[in-house]
Design an enzyme around this catalytic site. Structure first.
Site, PDB file in Angstrom:
ATOM      1  N   ALA B   7      94.870  56.672  22.087  1.00  0.00           N
ATOM      2  CA  ALA B   7      95.700  56.868  20.656  1.00  0.00           C
ATOM      3  C   ALA B   7      94.654  56.694  19.656  1.00  0.00           C
ATOM      4  O   ALA B   7      93.881  55.828  19.582  1.00  0.00           O
ATOM      5  CB  ALA B   7      96.771  55.813  20.949  1.00  0.00           C
ATOM      6  N   CYS B   8      95.011  57.578  18.677  1.00  0.00           N
ATOM      7  CA  CYS B   8      94.301  57.227  17.359  1.00  0.00           C
ATOM      8  C   CYS B   8      95.433  57.546  16.157  1.00  0.00           C
ATOM      9  O   CYS B   8      96.632  58.010  16.378  1.00  0.00           O
ATOM     10  CB  CYS B   8      93.257  58.102  17.035  1.00  0.00           C
ATOM     11  SG  CYS B   8      93.405  59.854  16.808  1.00  0.00           S
ATOM     12  N   GLY B   9      94.967  57.441  14.971  1.00  0.00           N
ATOM     13  CA  GLY B   9      95.930  57.746  13.958  1.00  0.00           C
ATOM     14  C   GLY B   9      96.819  58.907  13.891  1.00  0.00           C
ATOM     15  O   GLY B   9      98.111  58.770  13.858  1.00  0.00           O
ATOM     16  N   THR B  14      89.860  61.239  16.388  1.00  0.00           N
ATOM     17  CA  THR B  14      88.899  60.184  17.170  1.00  0.00           C
ATOM     18  C   THR B  14      89.500  60.016  18.800  1.00  0.00           C
ATOM     19  O   THR B  14      88.627  59.788  19.487  1.00  0.00           O
ATOM     20  CB  THR B  14      89.118  59.030  16.427  1.00  0.00           C
ATOM     21  OG1 THR B  14      90.214  58.152  16.353  1.00  0.00           O
ATOM     22  CG2 THR B  14      88.366  58.873  15.194  1.00  0.00           C
ATOM     23  N   LEU B  40      98.952  56.887  17.352  1.00  0.00           N
ATOM     24  CA  LEU B  40      99.196  55.251  17.552  1.00  0.00           C
ATOM     25  C   LEU B  40     100.626  55.021  17.293  1.00  0.00           C
ATOM     26  O   LEU B  40     101.424  54.302  18.233  1.00  0.00           O
ATOM     27  CB  LEU B  40      98.549  54.597  16.421  1.00  0.00           C
ATOM     28  CG  LEU B  40      96.966  54.421  16.633  1.00  0.00           C
ATOM     29  CD1 LEU B  40      96.446  53.673  15.581  1.00  0.00           C
ATOM     30  CD2 LEU B  40      97.043  53.177  18.082  1.00  0.00           C
TER      31      LEU B  40
END
Lengths: 153, 91
Positions: B7-9, B14, B40
């Site tokens: 997970a990323c923003g 990323t 996220l």
């Protein structure tokens, strides 16, 4: 990577911007002016940065990689901002921590889990502090373009 | 087969890099696992279906699935240590 736009005009040297909001606004507005992103991109970038910051602490020259959801983008592109005076960004992994950032690699992405090669190369560049130093310290836009192009394209 | 959630923003950039790095490493190690990406924000609702959650951003919520912060895979600082940690959950 032919579908991702990057050329000399997408490398900006910035010296007037005093904080990360100003830096992000200048770069986002520039992309918008060139039709690469929609006019919603700037606000999306700013609110994303507030919620999920993109500063990366490298231990040397720190970098930020602002980007946002794909619906705000017309054409995939990379815009590089070189800051004469570093500005504070919050760290991606620790938003409570502020770091001095000198290089901005703004990503305008059009695929959700795509652009893998380009993203990997951006990360390789970030990890290659010798190249980053060359980019930051050079006053010759041709050299800067050459270094970045060789690494990313 | 073990399942990894990365997970990323925004779940776009990323996490894509981190997912591909983990994938390559697992292939080298001969470990089979499926890797899924998300934002996220989606972690709380998805985490329990996975054996491991890996994040690039700061995750503050509480989940029962083990979670590893993988900023090292972006900055290169302490990368091997984080790989080892990720692998330890998937062996």
């Amino acid at each position: 990577m032919s579908e991702i736009k990057f050329n000399k005009s997408l490398i900006l040297k910035l010296n007037k911007e005093k904080n990360n909001t100003e830096v992000l606004s200048t770069l986002a507005e520039y992309l918008c002016k060139h039709g690469l992103v929609k006019d919603t991109y700037k606000n999306a970038i700013l609110s994303r940065e507030e919620e999920y910051p993109t500063g990366l602490f490298t231990g040397n020259i720190n970098i930020a990689i602002p980007h946002t959801d794909i619906q705000h983008v017309n054409q995939a592109a990379i815009c590089v901002g070189i800051l004469e005076n570093p500005v504070k960004f919050h760290a991606m992994d620790n938003p409570g921590k502020k770091i001095d950032v000198s290089l901005i690699i703004m990503l305008a992405l059009t695929e959700v889990h795509g652009h893998v090669n380009m993203l990997q190369k951006v990360i390789e560049l970030i990890q290659n502090q010798k190249l980053v130093k060359e980019i930051i310290q050079s006053n010759n836009s041709k050299t800067i373009y050459k270094v970045i192009k060789e690494q990313l394209l | 087969m073990k399942k990894v959630l990365v997970a990323c923003g925004n779940g776009i950039a990323t996490s894509t890099v981190v997912a591909s790095k983990i994938k390559d490493r697992l292939a080298d190690e001969g470990i089979q696992a499926t890797i899924t990406q998300c934002k996220l924000l989606e972690v709380p609702s998805k985490a329990e279906d996975y054996d491991l959650v890996v994040t690039t951003g700061n995750y503050v919520g509480k989940i029962s699935t083990p979670i590893v912060g993988a900023i090292s895979l972006l900055t290169g600082i302490g990368q091997e240590e984080i790989f080892e940690k990720i692998l330890s959950y998937l062996k």
